[in-house]
Design a protein around this motif. Structure first.
Motif, PDB file in Angstrom:
ATOM      1  N   VAL A 324      53.539  51.263  30.538  1.00 39.79           N
ATOM      2  CA  VAL A 324      52.400  52.165  30.729  1.00 39.79           C
ATOM      3  C   VAL A 324      51.075  51.401  30.797  1.00 39.79           C
ATOM      4  O   VAL A 324      50.075  51.915  31.302  1.00 39.79           O
ATOM      5  N   ILE A 325      51.045  50.156  30.344  1.00 36.35           N
ATOM      6  CA  ILE A 325      49.794  49.399  30.337  1.00 36.35           C
ATOM      7  C   ILE A 325      49.242  49.226  31.747  1.00 36.35           C
ATOM      8  O   ILE A 325      48.020  49.245  31.967  1.00 36.35           O
ATOM      9  N   VAL A 326      50.125  49.095  32.746  1.00 37.28           N
ATOM     10  CA  VAL A 326      49.655  48.885  34.129  1.00 37.28           C
ATOM     11  C   VAL A 326      48.963  50.132  34.681  1.00 37.28           C
ATOM     12  O   VAL A 326      47.809  50.045  35.134  1.00 37.28           O
ATOM     13  N   PRO A 327      49.620  51.316  34.695  1.00 38.49           N
ATOM     14  CA  PRO A 327      48.894  52.505  35.186  1.00 38.49           C
ATOM     15  C   PRO A 327      47.678  52.856  34.347  1.00 38.49           C
ATOM     16  O   PRO A 327      46.693  53.385  34.877  1.00 38.49           O
ATOM     17  N   THR A 328      47.715  52.548  33.061  1.00 39.00           N
ATOM     18  CA  THR A 328      46.553  52.814  32.208  1.00 39.00           C
ATOM     19  C   THR A 328      45.331  52.060  32.718  1.00 39.00           C
ATOM     20  O   THR A 328      44.230  52.618  32.824  1.00 39.00           O
ATOM     21  N   LEU A 329      45.512  50.802  33.071  1.00 37.19           N
ATOM     22  CA  LEU A 329      44.406  49.985  33.571  1.00 37.19           C
ATOM     23  C   LEU A 329      43.982  50.413  34.976  1.00 37.19           C
ATOM     24  O   LEU A 329      42.792  50.591  35.250  1.00 37.19           O
ATOM     25  N   ILE A 330      44.946  50.592  35.873  1.00 37.46           N
ATOM     26  CA  ILE A 330      44.621  50.865  37.275  1.00 37.46           C
ATOM     27  C   ILE A 330      43.955  52.229  37.429  1.00 37.46           C
ATOM     28  O   ILE A 330      43.004  52.381  38.207  1.00 37.46           O
ATOM     29  N   ILE A 331      44.423  53.238  36.704  1.00 40.48           N
ATOM     30  CA  ILE A 331      43.791  54.559  36.799  1.00 40.48           C
ATOM     31  C   ILE A 331      42.372  54.489  36.255  1.00 40.48           C
ATOM     32  O   ILE A 331      41.446  55.105  36.803  1.00 40.48           O
ATOM     33  N   GLY A 332      42.172  53.728  35.185  1.00 46.31           N
ATOM     34  CA  GLY A 332      40.820  53.515  34.686  1.00 46.31           C
ATOM     35  C   GLY A 332      39.937  52.856  35.736  1.00 46.31           C
ATOM     36  O   GLY A 332      38.759  53.211  35.889  1.00 46.31           O
ATOM     37  N   VAL A 333      40.508  51.923  36.500  1.00 47.94           N
ATOM     38  CA  VAL A 333      39.774  51.240  37.571  1.00 47.94           C
ATOM     39  C   VAL A 333      39.377  52.230  38.667  1.00 47.94           C
ATOM     40  O   VAL A 333      38.262  52.171  39.199  1.00 47.94           O
ATOM     41  N   ILE A 334      40.287  53.141  39.026  1.00 46.94           N
ATOM     42  CA  ILE A 334      39.986  54.135  40.067  1.00 46.94           C
ATOM     43  C   ILE A 334      38.813  55.019  39.638  1.00 46.94           C
ATOM     44  O   ILE A 334      37.869  55.239  40.408  1.00 46.94           O
ATOM     45  N   TYR A 335      38.862  55.519  38.409  1.00 52.26           N
ATOM     46  CA  TYR A 335      37.767  56.360  37.916  1.00 52.26           C
ATOM     47  C   TYR A 335      36.472  55.563  37.801  1.00 52.26           C
ATOM     48  O   TYR A 335      35.385  56.079  38.075  1.00 52.26           O
ATOM     49  N   ALA A 336      36.579  54.297  37.409  1.00 46.85           N
ATOM     50  CA  ALA A 336      35.388  53.458  37.294  1.00 46.85           C
ATOM     51  C   ALA A 336      34.758  53.221  38.663  1.00 46.85           C
ATOM     52  O   ALA A 336      33.520  53.227  38.802  1.00 46.85           O
ATOM     53  N   ASN A 337      35.585  53.029  39.687  1.00 45.04           N
ATOM     54  CA  ASN A 337      35.066  52.779  41.030  1.00 45.04           C
ATOM     55  C   ASN A 337      34.284  53.984  41.554  1.00 45.04           C
ATOM     56  O   ASN A 337      33.180  53.852  42.087  1.00 45.04           O
ATOM     57  N   TRP A 362      25.814  42.608  44.698  1.00 43.02           N
ATOM     58  CA  TRP A 362      26.940  42.330  43.800  1.00 43.02           C
ATOM     59  C   TRP A 362      26.492  42.304  42.345  1.00 43.02           C
ATOM     60  O   TRP A 362      27.250  42.688  41.444  1.00 43.02           O
ATOM     61  N   GLY A 363      25.256  41.857  42.105  1.00 45.80           N
ATOM     62  CA  GLY A 363      24.746  41.838  40.732  1.00 45.80           C
ATOM     63  C   GLY A 363      24.624  43.231  40.147  1.00 45.80           C
ATOM     64  O   GLY A 363      25.052  43.481  39.009  1.00 45.80           O
ATOM     65  N   VAL A 364      24.054  44.154  40.928  1.00 43.76           N
ATOM     66  CA  VAL A 364      23.919  45.534  40.462  1.00 43.76           C
ATOM     67  C   VAL A 364      25.293  46.162  40.273  1.00 43.76           C
ATOM     68  O   VAL A 364      25.534  46.875  39.289  1.00 43.76           O
ATOM     69  N   TRP A 365      26.212  45.905  41.227  1.00 41.53           N
ATOM     70  CA  TRP A 365      27.575  46.443  41.105  1.00 41.53           C
ATOM     71  C   TRP A 365      28.208  45.971  39.794  1.00 41.53           C
ATOM     72  O   TRP A 365      28.815  46.752  39.060  1.00 41.53           O
ATOM     73  N   GLY A 366      28.072  44.673  39.503  1.00 35.28           N
ATOM     74  CA  GLY A 366      28.654  44.131  38.282  1.00 35.28           C
ATOM     75  C   GLY A 366      28.046  44.728  37.031  1.00 35.28           C
ATOM     76  O   GLY A 366      28.764  45.086  36.085  1.00 35.28           O
ATOM     77  N   VAL A 367      26.727  44.871  37.008  1.00 34.37           N
ATOM     78  CA  VAL A 367      26.052  45.437  35.834  1.00 34.37           C
ATOM     79  C   VAL A 367      26.467  46.891  35.623  1.00 34.37           C
ATOM     80  O   VAL A 367      26.749  47.323  34.495  1.00 34.37           O
ATOM     81  N   VAL A 368      26.513  47.655  36.719  1.00 34.97           N
ATOM     82  CA  VAL A 368      26.913  49.062  36.622  1.00 34.97           C
ATOM     83  C   VAL A 368      28.342  49.172  36.106  1.00 34.97           C
ATOM     84  O   VAL A 368      28.637  49.991  35.220  1.00 34.97           O
ATOM     85  N   MET A 369      29.226  48.351  36.651  1.00 36.75           N
ATOM     86  CA  MET A 369      30.633  48.434  36.253  1.00 36.75           C
ATOM     87  C   MET A 369      30.812  48.047  34.781  1.00 36.75           C
ATOM     88  O   MET A 369      31.563  48.704  34.039  1.00 36.75           O
ATOM     89  N   VAL A 370      30.157  46.980  34.354  1.00 35.34           N
ATOM     90  CA  VAL A 370      30.235  46.581  32.940  1.00 35.34           C
ATOM     91  C   VAL A 370      29.703  47.701  32.057  1.00 35.34           C
ATOM     92  O   VAL A 370      30.297  48.036  31.019  1.00 35.34           O
ATOM     93  N   GLY A 371      28.580  48.307  32.459  1.00 34.21           N
ATOM     94  CA  GLY A 371      28.009  49.389  31.675  1.00 34.21           C
ATOM     95  C   GLY A 371      28.950  50.569  31.526  1.00 34.21           C
ATOM     96  O   GLY A 371      29.069  51.160  30.443  1.00 34.21           O
ATOM     97  N   ILE A 372      29.642  50.910  32.607  1.00 35.41           N
ATOM     98  CA  ILE A 372      30.590  52.034  32.565  1.00 35.41           C
ATOM     99  C   ILE A 372      31.727  51.751  31.595  1.00 35.41           C
ATOM    100  O   ILE A 372      32.083  52.596  30.762  1.00 35.41           O
ATOM    101  N   TRP A 373      32.309  50.570  31.686  1.00 34.31           N
ATOM    102  CA  TRP A 373      33.435  50.243  30.808  1.00 34.31           C
ATOM    103  C   TRP A 373      32.999  50.100  29.348  1.00 34.31           C
ATOM    104  O   TRP A 373      33.741  50.476  28.435  1.00 34.31           O
TER     105      TRP A 373
END
Length: 472
Positions: A324-337, A362-373
């Motif tokens: 379950v660890i794989v879908p747990t991560l990937i689904i989180g990635v989809i929602y994060a995107n 890319w800098g803003v994308w990275g900051v936004v993504m880190v902030g979300i997680w």
């Protein structure tokens, strides 16, 4: 055509401006202009084939929530449980098709917030409200997936580290996997996500079938609650709140449409989305009903959510739950995107950075993504009962994103001809029922979710950032 319809100062994805840009153009012309414009950029978003969109849909839907459906059956019994599952599936198909038809008439829509903006009369209030719901829903879901990842690692390692450390590990893995800016890249990950979840489900069914008895249920260790048995209707003493939460658990699984407008906006041929949807419905109909039914047959009233917790042999539990660890991560990635794109467009939507390989982009994308997680990580640690809060989300947000929005969209599509012929009259009545379902979830459903949270808070509450094991 693209330069005539959309200049650099009036981006097609600005919901306050896009309608004026397309007033004299057909939806096909607008769609072609959007496609032409997108393909002129360094980072091209509208590139997914319908097959890749189907992978993405499956990656999002083939998830751990499937393994909570046996518990829903144990609360509702066979008859109400199966009826709720089948009805949810039918309404999911119908409302998703309605959503697609509306987007095809308004192809400039790029997310659920744009969708809400248009169906409620180009209301900025509706846009802001939809944006708030999108952020709250998705970030809390990311937090839930971080918590689930920690639960998996706790189970596999016999709690070898503090649970907060495991949560941090999952968060970091999620940030790394969230680097791609296009859903096409993430759709490739979804293949592995679906495969791993499928293996986890299959192993659970095999182990549940071959072991002598389950380990425990919410009413005690086996056989405290008697021998395993199933039943057609809720057992005596089952509360209305429990039944309502079981229904919310089912509808939560069947209502992923909050992501669909974003998926459609990144398809090369958005008109092919019904093909992707048909693949998803076929997969979902099987996985959302058959494994939970088999699980309920073998663990009966001892069903837990997720059902892995009911397995009596620890080795079986680890072997199945580990995948379950794989879908747990990937689904989180989809929602994060999807979440990051909404924030990203608010920040850079009118600049060249949004579609270019620039340092700022890319800098803003990275900051936004880190902030979300990081926000998801904080919620995962401070919310005492994430399961109850997901029921709250289902009632408060799915009522709109799974029902009300699409009943309103249907009215816009067929206003003036709602009862033209038998078929249209039937579909109109179905969408009236869809609206009623949404209002029911928003009223009694929300009440039941709040009551469950109050009941949990009246007992022992886990402290924030606790190291206590979450292993099942």
């Amino acid at each position: 055509m693209a330069s005539q319809l959309f200049d650099d100062e009036k981006r097609p994805h600005d919901p306050a401006q896009v309608n004026e840009l397309g007033t004299d153009a057909s939806s096909t012309e607008v769609l072609n202009a959007l496609m032409t414009e997108d393909h002129q950029h360094d980072i091209k978003l509208r590139t997914m084939t319908w097959q890749k969109a189907a992978w993405l849909l499956a990656g999002d839907q083939v998830c751990l929530a499937i393994m909570a459906q046996s518990w829903s059956l144990s609360v509702l019994g066979w008859v109400p449980g199966i009826i709720t599952m089948v009805l949810s599936g039918i309404l999911f198909w119908i409302t998703s098709i309605t959503m697609h038809k509306y987007i095809m008439k308004n192809p400039q829509i790029r997310d659920i917030c744009d969708f809400g903006y248009y169906i409620f009369g180009k209301s900025k209030v509706a846009y802001i409200f939809s944006g708030f719901m999108l952020l709250a829903n998705n970030i809390l879901l990311i937090g839930f997936h971080i918590l689930t990842g920690a639960k998996v690692l706790d189970t596999l390692s016999d709690h070898s580290l503090c649970t907060v450390a495991f949560s941090a590990i999952v968060m970091i893995m999620g940030i790394v996997l969230s680097a791609p800016r296009t859903l096409q890249h993430i759709s490739f990950m979804s293949i592995f996500s679906s495969a791993c979840m499928g293996i986890a489900i299959l192993l659970f069914l095999i182990f549940a079938g071959i072991e002598k008895a389950p380990l425990y249920g919410y009413n005690g260790d086996y056989p405290t609650d008697g021998l395993v048995h199933t039943y057609a209707f809720p057992l005596p003493g089952t509360t209305w709140v429990n039944c309502m939460n079981a229904v919310l658990n089912i509808t939560f699984l069947w209502v992923p449409q909050i992501l669909f407008p974003t998926f459609i906006s990144e398809m090369e041929h958005p008109q092919d989305f019904p093909k992707s949807l048909a693949v998803l419905v076929a997969i979902s109909t099987i996985l959302f009903i058959v494994p939970p039914a088999i699980g309920f047959h073998y663990v009966g009233q001892y069903a837990t959510a997720p059902a892995f917790g009911s397995l009596g042999v620890v080795a079986y539990k680890k072997a199945s739950f580990g995948f379950v660890i794989v879908p747990t991560l990937i689904i989180g990635v989809i929602y994060a995107n999807v979440t990051a794109k909404f924030i990203y467009w608010q920040l850079l939507g009118k600049s060249r950075h949004v579609h270019s390989n620039t340092f700022i982009g890319w800098g803003v994308w990275g900051v936004v993504m880190v902030g979300i997680w990081v926000l998801g990580f904080i919620f995962s640690e401070v919310v005492p009962s994430m399961g109850d809060f997901l029921s709250l989300l289902s009632a408060a947000f799915d009522s709109f994103f799974g029902f009300i929005f699409f009943a309103v969209a249907y009215w816009h599509l067929y206003n003036g001809k709602l009862f033209d012929g038998a078929f249209r009259s039937m579909m109109t009545l179905i969408h009236v029922f869809v609206m009623a379902c949404g209002l029911f979830l928003l009223g009694p459903g929300l009440y039941a979710a709040v009551e469950a949270i109050i009941a949990d808070y009246s007992g022992s509450v886990s402290p924030a950032f606790s190291c206590a094991s979450l292993g099942i």
